[in-house]
Design a protein around this motif. Structure first.
Motif, PDB file in Angstrom:
ATOM      1  N   THR A   1      -5.390  35.481  27.987  1.00 10.97           N
ATOM      2  CA  THR A   1      -4.529  36.608  27.619  1.00 10.97           C
ATOM      3  C   THR A   1      -4.568  36.854  26.111  1.00 10.97           C
ATOM      4  N   THR A   2      -4.010  37.980  25.693  1.00 10.83           N
ATOM      5  CA  THR A   2      -3.919  38.256  24.250  1.00 10.83           C
ATOM      6  C   THR A   2      -2.994  37.253  23.561  1.00 10.83           C
ATOM      7  N   THR A   3      -2.184  36.537  24.352  1.00 10.54           N
ATOM      8  CA  THR A   3      -1.342  35.475  23.786  1.00 10.54           C
ATOM      9  C   THR A   3      -2.032  34.114  23.868  1.00 10.54           C
ATOM     10  N   LEU A   4      -3.292  34.106  24.306  1.00  8.90           N
ATOM     11  CA  LEU A   4      -4.178  32.946  24.278  1.00  8.90           C
ATOM     12  C   LEU A   4      -3.931  31.892  25.360  1.00  8.90           C
ATOM     13  N   TYR A   5      -3.266  32.267  26.434  1.00 11.98           N
ATOM     14  CA  TYR A   5      -3.159  31.379  27.602  1.00 11.98           C
ATOM     15  C   TYR A   5      -4.319  31.689  28.538  1.00 11.98           C
ATOM     16  N   THR A   6      -4.905  30.643  29.123  1.00 17.82           N
ATOM     17  CA  THR A   6      -6.090  30.881  29.948  1.00 17.82           C
ATOM     18  C   THR A   6      -5.917  30.411  31.392  1.00 17.82           C
ATOM     19  N   ALA A   7      -6.565  31.142  32.286  1.00 20.20           N
ATOM     20  CA  ALA A   7      -6.723  30.687  33.671  1.00 20.20           C
ATOM     21  C   ALA A   7      -7.988  29.832  33.746  1.00 20.20           C
ATOM     22  N   ASP A   8      -8.160  29.111  34.835  1.00 22.65           N
ATOM     23  CA  ASP A   8      -9.362  28.290  35.055  1.00 22.65           C
ATOM     24  C   ASP A   8      -9.553  28.200  36.567  1.00 22.65           C
ATOM     25  N   VAL A   9     -10.422  29.060  37.089  1.00 26.11           N
ATOM     26  CA  VAL A   9     -10.534  29.222  38.543  1.00 26.11           C
ATOM     27  C   VAL A   9     -12.007  29.121  38.943  1.00 26.11           C
TER      28      VAL A   9
END
Ligand code: GLY
Ligand code: MN
Ligand code: MN
Length: 336
Positions: free
Chosen positions: A157-165
């Motif tokens: 995200t633009t807030t730098l949280y990431t998914a990992d799928v």
């Protein structure tokens, strides 16, 4: 705790002294500024300051283990955009077949850049035997009709949280019998792993649950000699499983990796923690210990799971997981 805008940090550091602590390795300019403040310190003092920096990194990682409501919402945004990115890839599979894994990577990247800041880590777009290379990020191989495509990707995200799928899908739309057999075992291992995610359970429980299912399957198939407890004790299944079953997720894809073992690896799960559950099986193309039909098959299924007061929520449940669901999802989306 008092906080300030990050853009004011460099100025604040200039007026600091040698005892100012910093998390190293994120910003070369800030690292250099703090080195400047410590320029006159002797070797012993510098070692002490370095230890203080290290302690700060560990403390921050400990605090980041439990996500607050806002952070969980950011992670859900990352996951939701990632789900859409996987849908984009399925629609683009015919063009990937005409080009290469690059088309898969590029298709997902478009979604990541439009809906987020970037991808959270280098996309793994691995078709056929490339899926048996753990971090296949060259993504320059062909995508063939009979292949399984392993896609491990996450929007940040633009807030730098990431998914990992990760999803592993038959390019043709239908698993062969042997592909399905491997997939179904990994799926069963993931089901067991997800079921072991609950508040108060040891962090390692989900890993142990998944590994047991994989080991049982490998013994049943005759690839490993039982009993299963001995296989697990010696870790014999690891020849084919290659990696741990998951990790914390947040601003870093392997979040809180430096946090203290007693609150993380040897600690218990708490509501607000977010982790991946990602068992896999990988049979190398040149592995003579397995029947020929298995060689070159790599399968991983990876989901992002939030620990709740009651148990767990699979944040990436917008994607299919079982082999039947994956085939139905492909049938709906693959252009005819
Ligand atoms: N995408 C890296 C990992 O699954 O840990
Ligand atoms: Mn992962
Ligand atoms: Mn991954």
């Amino acid at each position: 705790m008092a906080t300030a805008d990050v853009t004011t940090l460099a100025d604040a550091l200039r007026s600091g002294d040698a005892t100012t602590r910093i998390v190293r390795g994120h910003d070369a300019e800030l690292d250099a500024l703090v080195d400047g403040l410590r320029a006159d310190a002797d070797e012993e003092a510098r070692a002490k300051y370095a230890q203080l920096d290290e302690d700060l990194s560990v403390t921050l990682a400990d605090h980041r283990l439990v996500k607050d409501e806002w952070e969980v919402a950011q992670l859900q945004l990352a996951v939701d955009a990632t789900v859409r990115g996987f849908g984009d890839v399925v629609k683009a599979l015919p063009q990937a077949k005409d080009t290469s894994e690059r088309f898969v990577e590029g298709t997902f990247f478009l979604r990541a850049r439009v809906e987020g800041n970037d991808v959270g880590y280098g996309t793994i777009a691995a078709s056929g035997a490339n899926a048996t290379t753990l971090h296949w990020t060259r993504n320059d191989g062909p995508v063939r009709e009979g292949d399984l495509l392993l896609l491990d990707a996450g929007v940040e995200t633009t807030t730098l949280y990431t998914a990992d799928v990760t999803r592993t899908m038959p390019v043709s739309g239908t698993f062969t019998d042997v592909q399905r057999r491997v997939y179904d075992l990994v799926y069963a291992a993931q089901e067991a792993g997800i079921a072991a995610v609950a508040p108060g359970r040891p962090f390692v429980a989900f890993h142990e649950a998944s590994q047991r299912v994989l080991a049982e399957g490998l013994v049943e198939w005759g690839l490993l000699e039982g009993p299963v407890d001995r296989v697990l004790e010696l870790g014999l299944q690891r020849r084919y499983t290659l990696h741990g079953t998951g990790h914390m997720l947040g601003m870093d894809v392997h979040d809180c990796a430096v946090s203290r073992q007693e609150v993380h690896l040897y600690g218990d799960l708490k509501p607000g923690m977010v982790l991946t559950v990602e068992p896999g099986l990988y049979f190398q193309p040149d592995d003579l210990t397995v029947p020929e039909e298995l060689r070159g098959i790599g399968v991983r299924i990876e989901d992002d799971v939030l620990v709740t007061e009651e148990g767990r929520t699979v944040m990436s449940a917008g994607l299919p997981r079982s082999s039947d669901e994956v085939e139905a999802w492909l049938a709906e989306r693959l252009p005819r």
